[in-house]
Enzyme design. Sequence first.
Site, PDB file in Angstrom:
ATOM      1  N   ALA A   1      69.867 -22.643  18.252  1.00  0.00           N
ATOM      2  CA  ALA A   1      70.722 -21.471  18.067  1.00  0.00           C
ATOM      3  C   ALA A   1      71.516 -21.600  16.782  1.00  0.00           C
ATOM      4  CB  ALA A   1      71.671 -21.324  19.254  1.00  0.00           C
TER       5      ALA A   1
ATOM      6  N   GLY B   1      67.280 -23.760  21.599  1.00  0.00           N
ATOM      7  CA  GLY B   1      66.673 -22.466  21.869  1.00  0.00           C
ATOM      8  C   GLY B   1      65.251 -22.349  21.366  1.00  0.00           C
TER       9      GLY B   1
ATOM     10  N   GLU C   1      63.214 -23.997  24.038  1.00  0.00           N
ATOM     11  CA  GLU C   1      63.231 -23.092  25.189  1.00  0.00           C
ATOM     12  C   GLU C   1      62.310 -21.898  24.966  1.00  0.00           C
ATOM     13  OE1 GLU C   1      67.626 -23.645  27.123  1.00  0.00           O
ATOM     14  OE2 GLU C   1      67.540 -22.953  25.053  1.00  0.00           O
TER      15      GLU C   1
ATOM     16  N   GLU D   1      71.674 -30.004  23.256  1.00  0.00           N
ATOM     17  CA  GLU D   1      72.914 -29.232  23.406  1.00  0.00           C
ATOM     18  C   GLU D   1      74.106 -30.056  23.862  1.00  0.00           C
ATOM     19  OE1 GLU D   1      69.739 -26.009  23.772  1.00  0.00           O
ATOM     20  OE2 GLU D   1      69.947 -28.155  24.177  1.00  0.00           O
TER      21      GLU D   1
END
Length: 269
Positions: free
Chosen positions: A77, A120, A123, A143
């Site tokens: 992100a 992300g 993911e 994270e």
Amino acid sequence: MTSLDHSVRAAPIYETLLAEVADGVGLITINRPDVRNAVNRQVQLDIRAALDAFRNDDSVAVVVFTGAGEKAFVAGADIAQVRTYTLHTALSSDLQRLYDDVEAYEKPTIAAVNGFALGGGCELAMSCDIRIAADTARFGLPETNLSVLPAAGGTQRLARLVGTGRAIEMILTGRLVDAAEAERIGLVTSVVPGSELLAKAGEIAGQIMAKGPLAVRLAKLVIRSGMDADQRTGLVVERLAQALLYTTADKTEGADAFLAKRRPVFQGR
């Protein structure tokens, strides 16, 4: 998209990604190489718009995701935006809902991971049906380094792909795995040299497109549905899907073509 071959056709123009269509494949390239293709709000909006466009495009049978440049697929992100996130941001779960939609997308999806797939990005890859990696790719959910957790599906999808124990270890330590380890633990299905990555994606897409389109769509639906159900329920869903396929013209065509030793011509009906 020359590696996915001939007749390339440009799709609509987006702010943060490139989209094009060739030989039945819709290619989505996250195009923010200056920040290693980090996901921000605009990337999310553009991915959703591109998927909507490909959903309504009958010439697109398979969707492939990749990243611009050689360094990153999606390196997580956009941290500048993460710093502003609040309780309400998490509860709205925009990125989680987007990746849920990628996972449930009607057409098969392939992640062609060309570099770092972190946070992300990992993911996003896990929400795709098939993951292939360049030999230089690296994966991880780091994270916890920021005192947050992978909340766009990471805690759930990683455990289902590689097992609970290994997922806990990777998430709690933030450890990255290289492409070879990712293949060994089942996070990706194949590893190829970076120069061959899109060609490999095109090859897999071609194999899928040669099959009955209704069977492909229902097989994906049954597998995904069964993951969230007990085996007995999954078997019932499987049986009902097969019963539906037995009523189709494509089933008859597939059997006739096999017996006649010719290639089937499926119509999706």
